[in-house]
Design a protein around this motif. Structure first.
Motif, PDB file in Angstrom:
ATOM      1  N   PRO A 345       0.453  -1.101   0.237  1.00 19.14           N
ATOM      2  CA  PRO A 345      -0.824  -0.469   0.128  1.00 19.14           C
ATOM      3  C   PRO A 345       0.669   1.577  -0.215  1.00 19.14           C
ATOM      4  CG  PRO A 345      -0.064  -1.486   2.364  1.00 19.14           C
ATOM      5  CD  PRO A 345       0.609  -1.494   1.174  1.00 19.14           C
ATOM      6  N   ILE A 347       2.437   5.555  -0.488  1.00 13.83           N
ATOM      7  CA  ILE A 347       1.565   6.012  -1.116  1.00 13.83           C
ATOM      8  C   ILE A 347       2.476   7.535  -1.768  1.00 13.83           C
ATOM      9  CG2 ILE A 347       0.913   7.923   0.457  1.00 13.83           C
ATOM     10  CD1 ILE A 347      -0.388   6.518   1.750  1.00 13.83           C
ATOM     11  N   SER A 356      -1.503   7.703  -5.917  1.00 15.07           N
ATOM     12  CA  SER A 356      -1.619   5.536  -5.799  1.00 15.07           C
ATOM     13  C   SER A 356      -2.841   5.737  -5.116  1.00 15.07           C
ATOM     14  CB  SER A 356      -1.351   6.136  -4.275  1.00 15.07           C
ATOM     15  OG  SER A 356       0.429   5.426  -4.213  1.00 15.07           O
ATOM     16  N   ASP A 358      -6.000   3.212  -4.782  1.00 14.48           N
ATOM     17  CA  ASP A 358      -6.780   1.473  -4.077  1.00 14.48           C
ATOM     18  C   ASP A 358      -6.999   1.171  -5.330  1.00 14.48           C
ATOM     19  OD1 ASP A 358      -8.174  -0.945  -2.776  1.00 14.48           O
ATOM     20  OD2 ASP A 358      -8.773   0.508  -1.706  1.00 14.48           O
ATOM     21  N   TYR A 427     -11.221   7.349  -3.971  1.00 13.55           N
ATOM     22  CA  TYR A 427     -10.206   6.598  -4.057  1.00 13.55           C
ATOM     23  C   TYR A 427      -8.704   6.321  -3.466  1.00 13.55           C
ATOM     24  CZ  TYR A 427     -13.111   5.323  -7.537  1.00 13.55           C
ATOM     25  OH  TYR A 427     -14.803   5.145  -8.443  1.00 13.55           O
ATOM     26  N   LYS A 428      -8.985   7.194  -2.889  1.00 13.11           N
ATOM     27  CA  LYS A 428      -7.137   7.093  -2.091  1.00 13.11           C
ATOM     28  C   LYS A 428      -6.762   5.956  -1.582  1.00 13.11           C
ATOM     29  CE  LYS A 428      -9.068   8.439   2.778  1.00 13.11           C
ATOM     30  NZ  LYS A 428      -9.252   9.724   3.956  1.00 13.11           N
ATOM     31  N   VAL A 429      -5.524   5.647  -1.075  1.00 15.95           N
ATOM     32  CA  VAL A 429      -5.185   4.767  -0.665  1.00 15.95           C
ATOM     33  C   VAL A 429      -5.865   4.795   1.495  1.00 15.95           C
ATOM     34  CG1 VAL A 429      -2.902   3.390   0.701  1.00 15.95           C
ATOM     35  CG2 VAL A 429      -3.192   3.991  -2.050  1.00 15.95           C
ATOM     36  N   SER A 430      -6.209   3.934   1.601  1.00 13.18           N
ATOM     37  CA  SER A 430      -6.242   3.210   3.182  1.00 13.18           C
ATOM     38  C   SER A 430      -5.760   2.008   4.140  1.00 13.18           C
ATOM     39  CB  SER A 430      -8.423   3.583   3.606  1.00 13.18           C
ATOM     40  OG  SER A 430      -8.397   2.522   2.825  1.00 13.18           O
ATOM     41  N   THR A 433      -6.496  -1.049   2.374  1.00 10.29           N
ATOM     42  CA  THR A 433      -5.818  -0.844   1.057  1.00 10.29           C
ATOM     43  C   THR A 433      -4.859  -2.075   0.677  1.00 10.29           C
ATOM     44  OG1 THR A 433      -6.647   0.454   0.356  1.00 10.29           O
ATOM     45  CG2 THR A 433      -5.159  -0.581  -0.442  1.00 10.29           C
ATOM     46  N   LYS A 435      -3.880  -3.265  -2.332  1.00  6.20           N
ATOM     47  CA  LYS A 435      -2.996  -3.259  -3.211  1.00  6.20           C
ATOM     48  C   LYS A 435      -3.337  -1.640  -3.879  1.00  6.20           C
ATOM     49  CE  LYS A 435      -1.322  -6.200  -7.426  1.00  6.20           C
ATOM     50  NZ  LYS A 435      -2.457  -7.317  -8.880  1.00  6.20           N
ATOM     51  N   VAL A 436      -2.274  -1.247  -4.191  1.00  6.20           N
ATOM     52  CA  VAL A 436      -2.549  -0.038  -4.893  1.00  6.20           C
ATOM     53  C   VAL A 436      -2.125  -0.303  -6.566  1.00  6.20           C
ATOM     54  CG1 VAL A 436      -2.009   0.989  -2.597  1.00  6.20           C
ATOM     55  CG2 VAL A 436      -0.202   0.763  -4.569  1.00  6.20           C
TER      56      VAL A 436
END
Length: 444
Positions: A345, A347, A356, A358, A427-430, A433, A435-436
């Protein structure tokens, strides 16, 4: 006696051509062009004859063509001819018969000149043609360039008879017994130029019998004034026009200092196709109405804070690009987009041209396209939807640059990323997550 000495002197003084040049002489068969051909022959220049048949006068037009063919044969020079469907061209292009004939004539002269290696194209305009042209320009509205009349040389077009008046040509033709053809349409006053020739200029000559000499003197003054103006404008262009990529920036403060402002600003903007009417409107909003946009055929002018921004128009918005799960890079507009799939994940930070996302939220195929009216998205850090048009305003994206911003769109229609500006909150990485997918733009 043919005025060969004056002819050669005029050619030399105006640097029209030399004995080493190959000349294509445009000969209609009329008095003026026939005299030009005889002068070229008598002076020993290397020339050929070109004739256009516009198919407007039936047998008369064919007779003109045959006359010029025989003239070339008698002089021992090469002959070029072409037949045009002038009426069809005028209808197809929605122009007058006169404009159609002019367009086709000059285009064909260029084609013959290039294919057969001619250095110049000689046209038989004389001093009275110049007077008529200036009067037409004044009637229709003109800048200072319209007052300099017909130039002896313009690119590869040369006019070696500009030292003669129509009366002088008639006298020489009669004295030498030279034969020529007469176009009956020249006597018709339904055309603007003929109306000037037959109705207006004779009255002007009553007021001033030396009209041609007076105009010639004025022309020299107009040309010198134009040279001075162009020199001033060239200096202003170097000083005021700042090139920023494909844009031109001009300081509004510097424009306010111009005097006379309207004339000089028009000349500064002339190369970009902006009319005098646009310049008048532009002057009224300088420094007071940022955001106003003016357009010419090929350029957009934005009144920005403290400056004008001129940029070329995109003829059409770039076509949308589809992105499949297998694509690693795609091209769009002036960008290349790379796609990297990563199991961690990761960023991306401190790079506005990379984000990056999700990966599990992506629905393929994705689309990279220009913005559209009605587009909305959730800017990163916001919980509410925002119109993309409003987002551009808040980000102070210049109007002329909006169409060039790449918009990454999910397969479900959501905007994922406004390229170079903001990722979508959705759609941000959390923390969840697994895989990005990393998208990165490279400006070409």
């Amino acid at each position: 006696m043919l005025p060969v000495k004056r002819f050669v002197e005029f050619i030399g003084q105006n640097k029209l051509f030399t004995p080493a040049n190959k000349i294509l002489a445009a000969v209609s068969g009329g008095m003026d062009s026939v005299l030009m051909a005889h002068l070229l022959k008598a002076a020993g220049f290397n020339f050929s004859i070109a004739h256009c048949n516009f198919n407007l006068r039936g047998p008369e037009a064919d007779a003109d063509e045959e006359f010029t063919r025989q003239l070339a044969l008698q002089m021992g020079v090469s002959f070029h001819t072409v037949k045009f469907n002038t009426q069809q061209y005028a209808a197809d292009n929605r122009v007058s018969i006169q404009m159609a004939a002019r367009d086709m004539r000059y285009r064909w002269f260029d084609e013959v000149s290039q294919s057969a290696g001619y250095d110049v194209i000689a046209l038989a305009h004389h001093q009275n043609d110049t007077i008529e042209t200036i009067l037409l320009n004044l009637t229709r509205g003109t800048g200072i360039a319209g007052l300099h009349g017909i130039l002896p040389k313009n690119g590869n077009l040369v006019r070696p008879l500009l030292f003669l008046t129509r009366n002088e040509i008639q006298t020489i033709i009669a004295a030498e017994g030279l034969t020529y053809t007469e176009d009956a349409s020249n006597a018709s006053v339904k055309y603007a130029r003929n109306k000037l020739r037959h109705q207006v200029i004779p009255i002007l000559k009553e007021l001033n019998p030396n009209l041609e000499a007076t105009f010639e003197s004025n022309l020299r003054k107009f040309r010198e004034l134009e040279m001075l103006l162009n020199r001033e404008v060239d200096g202003l262009k170097k000083k005021l026009l700042l090139i920023e990529g494909n844009e031109v920036h001009i300081s509004i403060n510097e424009i306010e200092k111009l005097s006379p402002k309207r004339l000089l600003l028009f000349k500064l903007l002339y190369d970009y196709g902006f009319s005098e009417m646009v310049v008048d409107d532009l002057i009224t909003v300088l420094g007071r109405h940022p955001g106003r946009v003016f357009e010419s055929a090929g350029f957009t002018l934005l009144v920005d804070r403290g400056r004008l921004i001129i940029s070329p128009k995109a003829s059409v918005k770039d076509k949308a690009v589809s992105i499949s799960p297998r694509d690693t890079n795609v091209g769009y507009n002036n960008y290349k987009l790379t796609v990297l799939h990563d199991d961690s994940p990761l960023i991306v930070k401190d790079n506005p041209l990379a984000v990056s996302v999700d990966a599990e939220l992506l629905v393929y195929p994705l689309t990279l396209r220009a913005w559209q009216q009605g587009d909305t998205f959730y800017p990163l850090g916001m919980k509410t939807r925002q119109k993309l048009s409003d987002f551009f305003i808040h980000q102070k994206v210049p109007l002329h640059q909006k169409d060039g911003v790449p918009i990454l769109v999910n397969g479900n229609g959501d905007i994922i990323w406004v390229g170079g500006y903001r990722l979508s909150e959705r759609y941000k990485v959390s923390d969840n997550t697994k895989k990005v997918t990393i998208f990165e733009l490279y400006k070409l």
